[in-house]
Design an enzyme around this catalytic site. Sequence first.
Site, PDB file in Angstrom:
ATOM      1  N   ARG A 171      45.181   7.289  20.808  1.00 20.64           N
ATOM      2  CA  ARG A 171      43.986   7.076  21.657  1.00 20.64           C
ATOM      3  C   ARG A 171      43.919   8.031  22.849  1.00 20.64           C
ATOM      4  O   ARG A 171      43.206   7.810  23.805  1.00 20.64           O
ATOM      5  CB  ARG A 171      43.895   5.632  22.156  1.00 20.64           C
ATOM      6  CG  ARG A 171      43.714   4.640  21.039  1.00 20.64           C
ATOM      7  CD  ARG A 171      42.934   3.430  21.472  1.00 20.64           C
ATOM      8  NE  ARG A 171      42.700   2.579  20.329  1.00 20.64           N
ATOM      9  CZ  ARG A 171      43.540   1.655  19.900  1.00 20.64           C
ATOM     10  NH1 ARG A 171      44.657   1.459  20.559  1.00 20.64           N
ATOM     11  NH2 ARG A 171      43.267   0.947  18.844  1.00 20.64           N
ATOM     12  N   LYS A 229      34.788  20.732  25.508  1.00 19.86           N
ATOM     13  CA  LYS A 229      34.232  20.440  24.178  1.00 19.86           C
ATOM     14  C   LYS A 229      35.347  20.623  23.163  1.00 19.86           C
ATOM     15  O   LYS A 229      35.887  21.722  23.025  1.00 19.86           O
ATOM     16  CB  LYS A 229      33.090  21.391  23.846  1.00 19.86           C
ATOM     17  CG  LYS A 229      31.762  20.981  24.433  1.00 19.86           C
ATOM     18  CD  LYS A 229      30.651  21.847  23.862  1.00 19.86           C
ATOM     19  CE  LYS A 229      29.308  21.448  24.460  1.00 19.86           C
ATOM     20  NZ  LYS A 229      28.225  22.352  24.005  1.00 19.86           N
ATOM     21  N   GLU A 252      30.182  36.281  24.034  1.00 18.37           N
ATOM     22  CA  GLU A 252      29.978  35.126  24.934  1.00 18.37           C
ATOM     23  C   GLU A 252      29.806  35.595  26.378  1.00 18.37           C
ATOM     24  O   GLU A 252      29.092  34.967  27.153  1.00 18.37           O
ATOM     25  CB  GLU A 252      31.149  34.144  24.838  1.00 18.37           C
ATOM     26  CG  GLU A 252      31.342  33.487  23.464  1.00 18.37           C
ATOM     27  CD  GLU A 252      30.320  32.397  23.140  1.00 18.37           C
ATOM     28  OE1 GLU A 252      29.409  32.129  23.955  1.00 18.37           O
ATOM     29  OE2 GLU A 252      30.438  31.809  22.040  1.00 18.37           O
ATOM     30  N   LYS A 277      30.299  29.407  33.659  1.00 18.40           N
ATOM     31  CA  LYS A 277      30.483  28.240  32.799  1.00 18.40           C
ATOM     32  C   LYS A 277      30.874  27.005  33.603  1.00 18.40           C
ATOM     33  O   LYS A 277      30.343  25.921  33.396  1.00 18.40           O
ATOM     34  CB  LYS A 277      31.522  28.538  31.716  1.00 18.40           C
ATOM     35  CG  LYS A 277      31.745  27.326  30.830  1.00 18.40           C
ATOM     36  CD  LYS A 277      31.976  27.593  29.402  1.00 18.40           C
ATOM     37  CE  LYS A 277      31.956  26.261  28.655  1.00 18.40           C
ATOM     38  NZ  LYS A 277      32.368  26.362  27.287  1.00 18.40           N
ATOM     39  N   GLU A 321      26.231  17.655  28.588  1.00 16.74           N
ATOM     40  CA  GLU A 321      25.104  18.378  27.982  1.00 16.74           C
ATOM     41  C   GLU A 321      23.845  17.525  27.812  1.00 16.74           C
ATOM     42  O   GLU A 321      23.336  17.348  26.710  1.00 16.74           O
ATOM     43  CB  GLU A 321      25.511  18.968  26.626  1.00 16.74           C
ATOM     44  CG  GLU A 321      24.558  20.047  26.162  1.00 16.74           C
ATOM     45  CD  GLU A 321      25.061  20.850  24.978  1.00 16.74           C
ATOM     46  OE1 GLU A 321      26.163  21.415  25.077  1.00 16.74           O
ATOM     47  OE2 GLU A 321      24.359  20.914  23.978  1.00 16.74           O
ATOM     48  N   ARG A 347      23.429  22.167  30.338  1.00 17.52           N
ATOM     49  CA  ARG A 347      24.514  22.800  29.583  1.00 17.52           C
ATOM     50  C   ARG A 347      24.030  23.430  28.279  1.00 17.52           C
ATOM     51  O   ARG A 347      24.682  24.310  27.732  1.00 17.52           O
ATOM     52  CB  ARG A 347      25.640  21.777  29.328  1.00 17.52           C
ATOM     53  CG  ARG A 347      26.860  22.420  28.705  1.00 17.52           C
ATOM     54  CD  ARG A 347      28.090  21.550  28.737  1.00 17.52           C
ATOM     55  NE  ARG A 347      29.197  22.223  28.067  1.00 17.52           N
ATOM     56  CZ  ARG A 347      30.441  21.812  28.077  1.00 17.52           C
ATOM     57  NH1 ARG A 347      30.763  20.715  28.739  1.00 17.52           N
ATOM     58  NH2 ARG A 347      31.384  22.476  27.448  1.00 17.52           N
ATOM     59  N   ASN A 365      24.200  27.437  25.094  1.00 12.45           N
ATOM     60  CA  ASN A 365      24.032  27.572  23.649  1.00 12.45           C
ATOM     61  C   ASN A 365      23.037  28.649  23.253  1.00 12.45           C
ATOM     62  O   ASN A 365      22.587  28.685  22.109  1.00 12.45           O
ATOM     63  CB  ASN A 365      23.598  26.224  23.064  1.00 12.45           C
ATOM     64  CG  ASN A 365      24.795  25.398  22.707  1.00 12.45           C
ATOM     65  OD1 ASN A 365      25.540  25.745  21.808  1.00 12.45           O
ATOM     66  ND2 ASN A 365      25.001  24.324  23.432  1.00 12.45           N
ATOM     67  N   HIS A 392      23.332  30.356  19.912  1.00 12.59           N
ATOM     68  CA  HIS A 392      24.187  29.515  19.066  1.00 12.59           C
ATOM     69  C   HIS A 392      23.428  28.772  17.963  1.00 12.59           C
ATOM     70  O   HIS A 392      23.991  28.495  16.908  1.00 12.59           O
ATOM     71  CB  HIS A 392      24.952  28.491  19.916  1.00 12.59           C
ATOM     72  CG  HIS A 392      26.105  29.105  20.663  1.00 12.59           C
ATOM     73  ND1 HIS A 392      25.940  30.137  21.559  1.00 12.59           N
ATOM     74  CD2 HIS A 392      27.443  28.839  20.649  1.00 12.59           C
ATOM     75  CE1 HIS A 392      27.121  30.475  22.062  1.00 12.59           C
ATOM     76  NE2 HIS A 392      28.049  29.710  21.525  1.00 12.59           N
ATOM     77  N   HIS A 419      25.263  29.648  14.790  1.00  9.66           N
ATOM     78  CA  HIS A 419      26.018  28.654  14.015  1.00  9.66           C
ATOM     79  C   HIS A 419      25.502  28.604  12.571  1.00  9.66           C
ATOM     80  O   HIS A 419      26.281  28.483  11.626  1.00  9.66           O
ATOM     81  CB  HIS A 419      25.879  27.261  14.635  1.00  9.66           C
ATOM     82  CG  HIS A 419      26.807  27.039  15.794  1.00  9.66           C
ATOM     83  ND1 HIS A 419      26.652  26.003  16.673  1.00  9.66           N
ATOM     84  CD2 HIS A 419      27.909  27.710  16.207  1.00  9.66           C
ATOM     85  CE1 HIS A 419      27.611  26.038  17.587  1.00  9.66           C
ATOM     86  NE2 HIS A 419      28.389  27.072  17.326  1.00  9.66           N
ATOM     87  N   HIS A 448      32.583  33.760  15.006  1.00  7.53           N
ATOM     88  CA  HIS A 448      31.689  33.090  15.942  1.00  7.53           C
ATOM     89  C   HIS A 448      30.967  34.071  16.878  1.00  7.53           C
ATOM     90  O   HIS A 448      29.746  33.985  17.061  1.00  7.53           O
ATOM     91  CB  HIS A 448      32.481  32.055  16.739  1.00  7.53           C
ATOM     92  CG  HIS A 448      31.649  31.291  17.712  1.00  7.53           C
ATOM     93  ND1 HIS A 448      30.590  30.506  17.317  1.00  7.53           N
ATOM     94  CD2 HIS A 448      31.691  31.220  19.067  1.00  7.53           C
ATOM     95  CE1 HIS A 448      30.030  29.969  18.392  1.00  7.53           C
ATOM     96  NE2 HIS A 448      30.677  30.394  19.468  1.00  7.53           N
TER      97      HIS A 448
END
Length: 371
Positions: free
Chosen positions: A124, A146, A188, A230, A240, A244, A248, A251, A255, A267
């Site tokens: 956990r 993330k 990026e 960032k 997000e 945020r 992206n 992206h 993606h 990526h």
Amino acid sequence: MVRNIRVKLKYKLDNSYDIVIGENLDKVIFNDLKRFAHSKYVIVTDDVTRKLLGNKLLAALKKNKISSDLVSFTAGEKNKNIATVTKICRELLRKGTDRKSCVIALGGGVVGDIAGFVASVFMRGVEFVQIPTTLLAMVDSSIGGKVGVDLDSGKNILGMFAQPKKVYVDINFLKTLPTSELENGLAEIIKHGIIADKRLFEYIEKNLDKIFMRKKDALMRIIVDSVKIKKTIVEKDEKESLLRMKLNFGHTTGHAIEALSNYKIKHGKGVALGMLIESRIANKLGMLNSFELLRINLLVRRAGLDIHDDVFKAVNKKNLNKLVLLMHHDKKAFKGDIRFILPLAIGKVTIKSSLKDNLIKESVLDVLPAW
Ligand code: GLY
């Protein structure tokens, strides 16, 4: 009869953490780990990074009398899945990892995402630190919490926000980083310039040769500026809800291209192509002028992120519909409507929805004319 019993869970949390950027951070890391005093530190890495850096780090930790171990998995985005997570967790258990242990994510973006995810679900949740070894991980994936893994149908579909305890960015790792990986990270960084910092974009335009020569001052400048952009966004909108999403840019399309190529396209390159296509959309909508579009195109291509054969092998006219369908599955989509991050100028983006599929397809064809 109905009884209503309330579970009160109002949190006052301070999840702040430091990102240390510099050279030869070994001593800083060892001192911190001793001070944190976890029961055990387990390096989670991939098999390639294990050979290059992992075994050495493990030996150094042991030499410094820090209780430690190492677990590795086969490198590559195609292994960023729940089966790998299960294997790593079994291994952690076998090695006697407990709830007071700490995971050290050592590697690039895939490692950071998997190791962070493992740390947040194992028993956990245990704490983790990030030691990114690629430029992309240094400026993006190791920061902001993330973590997650892919499903066949999409990237990072299983995951959560789990912030690391600390991030150590050692630019020494960049000395031996393959050029293709440097380019991957540059995508990026260019993205950060386009979404929030015109001066960073201009700096890269003027100093690309210094960056490729891996000059320390140039690397420090682009990493520190990127991390600042960032972290400022993450501080304002960690989960997000809106702001945020700007991170992206490139992206949504990127993606989808990565997925279509079965993750053969890396990526950074996916994001770079995504930025070209999404900038073209903005230009077609009259939001971004043609001069700024040209500057984005030029810099992306000069950074080695232009369109090679691998793109045409992966995506072609026949699967254009599939590409757009994949975009509709993007995590930012709301009721099936894609939300794009589109540039208004270099240094400023906005969120735009309700775009026509035809406009998206036309823009893809404009950027990939050989289709
Ligand atoms: N890489 C995008 C984000 O962290 O939000």
